[in-house]
Every structure is written in C-alpha cells, then in structure tokens.
Design an enzyme around this catalytic site. Structure first.
Site, PDB file in Angstrom:
ATOM      1  N   GLY A  12      58.026 -11.180 -31.262  1.00 19.70           N
ATOM      2  CA  GLY A  12      57.785 -12.067 -31.397  1.00 19.70           C
ATOM      3  C   GLY A  12      56.608 -12.759 -29.937  1.00 19.70           C
ATOM      4  N   ILE A  94      52.509 -11.943 -48.338  1.00 22.77           N
ATOM      5  CA  ILE A  94      52.288 -12.834 -48.507  1.00 22.77           C
ATOM      6  C   ILE A  94      52.188 -13.596 -49.888  1.00 22.77           C
ATOM      7  CG2 ILE A  94      51.224 -15.476 -48.266  1.00 22.77           C
ATOM      8  CD1 ILE A  94      52.651 -13.792 -45.995  1.00 22.77           C
ATOM      9  N   ASN A 108      46.065 -14.552 -39.974  1.00 18.85           N
ATOM     10  CA  ASN A 108      46.664 -13.113 -39.328  1.00 18.85           C
ATOM     11  C   ASN A 108      45.893 -12.762 -37.977  1.00 18.85           C
ATOM     12  OD1 ASN A 108      48.874 -11.072 -39.832  1.00 18.85           O
ATOM     13  ND2 ASN A 108      47.291 -10.131 -40.736  1.00 18.85           N
ATOM     14  N   HIS A 110      45.777  -9.122 -36.291  1.00 15.68           N
ATOM     15  CA  HIS A 110      45.644  -7.351 -36.333  1.00 15.68           C
ATOM     16  C   HIS A 110      45.407  -6.705 -35.686  1.00 15.68           C
ATOM     17  CE1 HIS A 110      46.093  -4.096 -38.951  1.00 15.68           C
ATOM     18  NE2 HIS A 110      44.396  -3.700 -38.019  1.00 15.68           N
ATOM     19  N   ASP A 151      44.321  -7.368 -45.195  1.00 15.85           N
ATOM     20  CA  ASP A 151      43.309  -8.064 -43.769  1.00 15.85           C
ATOM     21  C   ASP A 151      41.941  -7.505 -44.124  1.00 15.85           C
ATOM     22  OD1 ASP A 151      45.342  -7.008 -42.067  1.00 15.85           O
ATOM     23  OD2 ASP A 151      45.255  -5.327 -42.728  1.00 15.85           O
ATOM     24  N   GLU A 181      45.124  -9.469 -27.779  1.00 12.33           N
ATOM     25  CA  GLU A 181      45.806 -10.604 -28.978  1.00 12.33           C
ATOM     26  C   GLU A 181      46.421 -11.516 -28.699  1.00 12.33           C
ATOM     27  OE1 GLU A 181      48.768  -8.537 -30.887  1.00 12.33           O
ATOM     28  OE2 GLU A 181      48.076  -6.438 -30.900  1.00 12.33           O
TER      29      GLU A 181
HETATM   30  C1  GAR Z   1      50.913  -7.536 -33.211  1.00 14.10           C
HETATM   31  O1  GAR Z   1      50.552  -6.059 -32.435  1.00 14.10           O
HETATM   32  C2  GAR Z   1      50.298  -7.636 -34.358  1.00 14.10           C
HETATM   33  O2  GAR Z   1      49.081  -7.467 -34.099  1.00 14.10           O
HETATM   34  C3  GAR Z   1      50.797  -6.786 -35.406  1.00 14.10           C
HETATM   35  O3  GAR Z   1      52.324  -6.865 -35.049  1.00 14.10           O
HETATM   36  C4  GAR Z   1      53.112  -7.202 -33.265  1.00 14.10           C
HETATM   37  C5  GAR Z   1      53.787  -8.379 -33.773  1.00 14.10           C
HETATM   38  O4  GAR Z   1      54.077  -8.034 -32.165  1.00 14.10           O
HETATM   39  N1  GAR Z   1      50.562  -7.103 -36.165  1.00 14.10           N
HETATM   40  C6  GAR Z   1      50.179  -6.640 -37.585  1.00 14.10           C
HETATM   41  O5  GAR Z   1      50.815  -4.412 -37.242  1.00 14.10           O
HETATM   42  C7  GAR Z   1      49.589  -6.578 -38.768  1.00 14.10           C
HETATM   43  N2  GAR Z   1      49.261  -5.570 -39.340  1.00 14.10           N
HETATM   44  P1  GAR Z   1      55.053  -9.251 -31.605  1.00 14.10           P
HETATM   45  O6  GAR Z   1      56.044  -9.809 -32.923  1.00 14.10           O
HETATM   46  O7  GAR Z   1      55.522  -9.405 -30.571  1.00 14.10           O
HETATM   47  O8  GAR Z   1      53.760 -10.865 -31.549  1.00 14.10           O
END
Ligand code: GAR
Length: 200
Positions: A12, A94, A108, A110, A151, A181
């Site tokens: 998170g 989803i 989302n 990514h 995606d 991100e």
């Molecule tokens: C993040 O890097 C996000 O971009 C990725 O999961 C991680 C979650 O980290 N999502 C994907 O790969 C979706 N395809 P977090 O729980 O620390 O935010």
C-alpha cells in the site's frame, strides 16, 4: 467532494502516497472512503485503519465461486457510492459487471510505460524483471482508465524513469515507485477531483 475507494493487495505504498497528497493539499476535494484488499495480511489495510478509513478484506478464497466473490465485491463497493475506484496494486481481475457499471471511474497504476511490459502476467516485480531482461534504458509508470482488457484502457498520465547500469529488479521497482508511481497516481486523482469540482 470526490468519493474515492482504493483497492489493494499488498504494502500500500501507493495508497500512502495518495493519503499524503490529501494531507498536504496536492489533492483537493477528495476523500478516501474505503480501502478493500483481497488479502487480509495486506499492510495497506493497516494504513487505512490507522487513519480511521474503512478497511475491508474480501478474499476470493472465502467464496465457493468466482461469481460469488465478484458479486460481493461489487455490492460492497456500491454501498460507498464512489465517484472513483483506484486500483493501487490490486492483483485480482476486476469483474466485468464492475467495469461496465463504473466505466471511466476506475483507474489503475501500472509500473511500466504502457504498451511496454503490460498485460496478463505483468505485475509487480515481474514487470521490472522483464524490463531489465529486454535491456530498456527508460521505463516508468502509467495511470490509465480500466476497460475490459488487461492494461488496455485510455492512458491518463505517464512518467519516465531511467534504468541504471547494474539495477536489480528490486532497485528498479523502488526507483519507479519513488520517481513515478507516487507522483502520477496522486496527480491523476487531483486532476479528476478538480474536473468534478469544475463541473459541479
Ligand atoms: C505497484 O508497483 C503497482 O504499480 C503494482 O503493484 C505495486 C503495488 O505496490 N501494480 C501492478 O503491477 C498492476 N499490474 P504498493 O502496494 O506498495 O502500492
């Protein structure tokens, strides 16, 4: 006020970036009403609870069928009358009914520059492993709207990040999170909240 729900599966840190941006005013006119995880040990749920935000675990393991899980997820989400659903590291597909019902209201994050290193099987560290294996010199992150594909929805924001010589997947993942991100996810929510405010 934009009513936001955040769906998570893990640590998170993106959720935290959003909460910090609300605190420091980078995101205005938005409130996180609920955080939902498919995994009860997700630290993201703790982050939500610490702030008094409703934190729910809805795990597919607790349902006899995928349909029952999907129905429960959608009906719990509906209870919050959300304007925006943010997939912040939510690693579960989803339900199609949710995509239809909340079209243009689900985004989302990514961890690559879509259309590179995305689609089925590209999530978390695997994305960075693939980027390093291909030898790209630039990667990054993308915020996009969610449609029926994986995606494939319209891109809202992207930010590039440099790949450094000798990076491990973990090092690259950390740089992409810190430089891209945690920047563009709050920015995207701020933009959507501003748009809603201007319309009101
Ligand atoms: C993040 O890097 C996000 O971009 C990725 O999961 C991680 C979650 O980290 N999502 C994907 O790969 C979706 N395809 P977090 O729980 O620390 O935010």
């Amino acid at each position: 006020m934009l009513r936001v729900g955040v769906l998570v599966s893990g640590g998170g840190t993106n959720l935290q970036a959003v909460l910090n941006a609300i605190d420091n005013g980078e995101i205005q006119n938005a409130e996180v009403k609920v955080v939902i995880s498919n995994n009860k040990s997700a630290y993201a749920l703790e982050r939500a609870r610490n702030r008094g935000i409703d934190a729910l675990c809805i795990s597919p393991k607790e349902f006899e069928s995928r349909t029952q899980f999907h129905d429960e997820l959608l009906s719990r989400i509906d209870e919050y009358h959300l304007d925006l659903i943010v997939l912040a590291g939510f690693l579960v597909t989803i339900p199609e009914a949710m995509i239809q019902k909340y079209r243009n209201r689900i985004i989302n994050i990514h961890p690559s520059l879509i259309p590179s290193f995305c689609g089925t099987g590209y999530f978390g560290l695997k994305v960075h492993e693939a980027a390093l294996a291909r030898g790209v010199k630039i990667t990054g992150a993308t915020v996009h709207y969610v449609d029926e594909g994986t995606d494939t929805g319209p891109i809202l924001l992207q930010k590039a990040v440099e790949v450094k010589e000798g990076d491990s997947p973990e090092e690259l993942q950390k740089r992409v999170m810190e430089e891209a991100e945690w920047v563009i996810l709050p920015q995207a929510i701020a933009l959507i909240a501003k748009e809603q405010e201007e319309k009101a």
